[in-house]
Design a protein around this motif. Structure first.
Motif, short mmCIF file in Angstrom:
data_model
loop_
_atom_site.label_atom_id
_atom_site.label_comp_id
_atom_site.label_asym_id
_atom_site.label_seq_id
_atom_site.Cartn_x
_atom_site.Cartn_y
_atom_site.Cartn_z
N VAL A 1 0.84 -1.21 0.00
CA VAL A 1 0.00 0.00 0.00
C VAL A 1 0.87 1.25 0.00
O VAL A 1 0.64 2.20 -0.77
CB VAL A 1 -0.93 -0.01 1.24
N GLN A 2 1.94 1.21 0.86
CA GLN A 2 2.86 2.35 0.93
C GLN A 2 3.51 2.61 -0.42
O GLN A 2 3.62 3.74 -0.88
CB GLN A 2 3.96 2.11 1.98
N LEU A 3 3.95 1.47 -1.04
CA LEU A 3 4.63 1.58 -2.34
C LEU A 3 3.71 2.23 -3.36
O LEU A 3 4.12 3.12 -4.12
CB LEU A 3 5.03 0.18 -2.81
N ARG A 4 2.42 1.77 -3.35
CA ARG A 4 1.46 2.35 -4.30
C ARG A 4 1.29 3.83 -4.05
O ARG A 4 1.22 4.62 -4.98
CB ARG A 4 0.11 1.64 -4.16
N ARG A 5 1.23 4.17 -2.74
CA ARG A 5 1.05 5.58 -2.38
C ARG A 5 2.22 6.42 -2.89
O ARG A 5 2.04 7.46 -3.51
CB ARG A 5 0.94 5.71 -0.86
N VAL A 6 3.45 5.87 -2.64
CA VAL A 6 4.65 6.59 -3.06
C VAL A 6 4.65 6.78 -4.57
O VAL A 6 4.93 7.85 -5.09
CB VAL A 6 5.91 5.82 -2.59
N ARG A 7 4.23 5.67 -5.30
CA ARG A 7 4.19 5.76 -6.77
C ARG A 7 3.19 6.81 -7.21
O ARG A 7 3.45 7.60 -8.12
CB ARG A 7 3.79 4.40 -7.35
N ARG A 8 1.99 6.78 -6.54
CA ARG A 8 0.95 7.75 -6.90
C ARG A 8 1.45 9.18 -6.71
O ARG A 8 1.28 10.03 -7.57
CB ARG A 8 -0.30 7.54 -6.05
#
Ligand code: ADP
Length: 574
Positions: free
Chosen positions: A296-303
């Motif tokens: 989830v964190q990774l997705r957030r960072v990517r977003r």
């Protein structure tokens, strides 16, 4: 933010702990269920073992050989018979006692440990049998020291009262060996809480609870456990949580009392399996949630990264649009400037056109009378000789001619003849023409007329007129000046392919008036009659006809400086 993280951490730890205990409870319940099934199996095996032989003493009590022996018959025959029975049934010993408890025949009569001659009247099973009951007892053999289970039955031998007692002794050590071999932790205790059999031999003859005095006295009287000290077992069971601590280790604990003689069977099974599984489940779920959280964190960072890139590109677009806007604004400003200039030019052209019309009618109307006046004066001087009046009149006529000459410039039509001319040589002619004006004025003139040719394509007369105007203006400006210098310079602007000449003086300068103002027709600072304010107008017009430009500014020398730039004429390219 840090406080929030701390709360998250606490909630995480709480959830993990809850998860651990829930899964532990689940696995423990499963293990207890399996343990209960095993305990039932052990209990039925034990029950079967005992019940198999419960009826044997009764059958033996009816045996005629037993009765015969009890009635004084020879014992040898019964000894052999009992030995055969014992061997075929797998029984430790079978023996016959008289009514006092003295053994008169035994299956082991021929062995070293023969019961024959021993008195077992003190044993509870003997006493129970004499009362007509089935005597049952577990104890350590008084003769052999080997523990066993005893069944006993009265033998009436045809009489009313019991004449003797027949007893069998079962060896239960096989059962214990089986328990040991299965790896289970199991123990069997009697009603007093003394461990009779156990998978671990060191537990045997320990007590589950401390014995009181009466219990100990009874045990000693029956010689039930020989010289065993019957010390307490190192354990503490907890029925509520179904666990027990045995020698410092925690076990799951189950017991059952559904056995003869109020015995109970206790099963201890390892607790660590449930603990390990609970840890595994908790660990796996914590790991999974960690992985999920990371994803989830990774997705957030990517977003966020993508949004940043988008906003960067939008910013770049905005900056480009801004830059375009600035260029457009600048272009518009320049266009406005050029429009204003064009308007001014148009106005000036209109004024010059009007001036041209006026000039042509004035010069035409005045030309005749002036010529007539000059002729009249000449005739008068011839006839009467020069007089002061005629001299004065001559001067006035000359001034009028000068005015009409200037005005004529505006009324001329068409373009002058152009040819390559050298600026230095034109300047040289102009200065020659002006030589009388320099006389008596004490003006220092700095000019280099000996340099290389500076060619332009133009009309010699017109260019001379421009130069004459500029030098005359400079001379006029020097009238009241303390320092009287005029400097004439020539040059070339290599980049623009242009040549120029400049007339600078040390006169009173332009003040704060611009060249644009000064070049307007009839703009003059001179007193009436000395200038018409047309010199710069005419000069700027001629320069424009030559595709050149004229500028003026206050010079470094202290006065004014006028510069005329013209296209350079090159023979090679012409
Ligand atoms: P005029 O000489 O008849 O006045 P010009 O058009 O030649 O007309 O000049 C206009 C005005 O420009 C002058 O009246 C003067 O005020 C100013 N001017 C021209 N040349 C110079 C100069 N070298 N120094 C100072 N003022 C000058």
């Amino acid at each position: 933010m840090r406080g929030l993280r701390f709360v998250f951490l606490l909630v995480g730890i709480g959830v993990a702990t809850g998860l651990f205990w829930a899964s532990y409870a689940y696995f423990k319940a499963q293990d207890l269920e399996a343990a209960a099934a095993r305990l039932t199996l052990y209990r039925s095996t034990l029950q079967a073992e005992l019940q198999n032989f419960a009826h044997l003493p009764f059958l033996l009590s009816l045996d005629p050989v037993v009765a015969e022996t009890l009635n004084g018959g020879p014992t040898a025959r019964l000894d052999a018979r009992l030995a055969r029975f014992a061997q075929s049934a797998g029984i430790d010993a079978i023996y016959l006692m008289d009514s006092d408890g003295l053994t008169i025949s035994a299956s082991n009569a021929r062995t070293d440990q023969s019961f024959v001659g021993q008195n077992y009247g003190f044993r509870p099973y003997f006493q129970a049998a004499l009362k007509g009951e089935l005597g049952e007892f577990y104890g350590i053999g008084a003769t052999t020291g080997v523990p066993g289970y005893f069944f006993a039955m009265a033998v009436r031998a045809g009489g009313e009262t019991p004449r003797g007692v027949i007893a069998i002794k079962l060896d239960l050590s096989d059962l214990q060996a089986n328990w040991q071999a299965s790896g289970a932790r199991i123990l069997l205790s009697n009603a007093d809480g003394v461990v009779l059999l156990a998978s671990d031999p060191s537990w045997r003859y320990r007590t589950l609870n401390p014995l009181d005095g009466a219990q100990r006295a009874r045990i000693v009287a029956a010689r039930q456990f020989g010289k065993e000290p019957l010390s307490n077992l190192d354990w503490s069971p907890d029925q509520r949580s179904q666990t027990a601590l045995m020698g410092g280790t925690r076990f799951l604990y189950l017991s059952t009392g559904d056995l003869p003689n109020s015995w109970s069977l206790h099963l201890l099974s390892p607790d660590d399996r449930a603990v390990t599984r609970a840890w595994l489940v908790t660990g796996a779920l914590v790991l999974l949630s960690g992985v999920l959280f990371s994803a989830v964190q990774l997705r957030r960072v990517r977003r966020i990264g993508a949004a940043l890139k988008r906003s960067e590109s939008e910013e770049a677009q905005l900056r480009a649009a801004n830059a375009r806007l600035a260029v457009e604004i600048e272009e518009r400003r320049l266009a406005e400037q050029s429009l204003t200039r064009t308007q001014a030019e148009l106005e000036r052209a209109g004024r010059l056109a009007a001036l041209g019309t006026l000039a042509s009618s004035v010069t035409h109307e005045l030309g005749q009378p002036i010529a007539a006046m000059r002729n009249q004066l000449a005739a008068a001087e011839i006839s009467q000789g020069p007089t002061p009046l005629s001299d004065k009149m001559q001067g006035l006529v000359a001034r009028m001619e000068n005015i009409t000459r200037q005005l004529k410039f505006f009324s001329r039509k068409g373009r002058d003849q152009f040819e390559p001319v050298d600026l230095r040589s034109v300047m040289s002619d102009a200065l020659e023409l002006l030589a009388p004006s320099f006389e008596g004025r004490e003006v220092e003139l700095k000019v280099d007329l000996g340099g290389p040719e500076i060619l332009v394509e133009g009309n010699r007369m017109r260019l001379e007129q421009v130069m004459t105007n500029l030098v005359r203006n400079a001379l006029d400006a020097l009238d009241d000046a303390p320092r009287r210098e005029i400097e004439i310079a020539f040059g070339q602007e290599a980049e623009d392919d242009k040549v120029w000449f400049e007339v600078s003086d040390t006169g009173h300068g332009l003040g704060n008036r611009s060249f644009e103002e000064l070049r307007e027709p009839f703009t003059t600072t001179r007193e009436s009659g000395k200038g018409m304010g047309l010199g710069l107008t005419i000069s700027a017009g001629i320069v424009a006809d030559h595709s050149g430009t004229m500028t003026a500014q206050n010079s470094a020398m202290g006065g004014a400086s006028f510069r005329v730039s013209l296209p350079h004429y090159k023979e090679a390219t012409a």
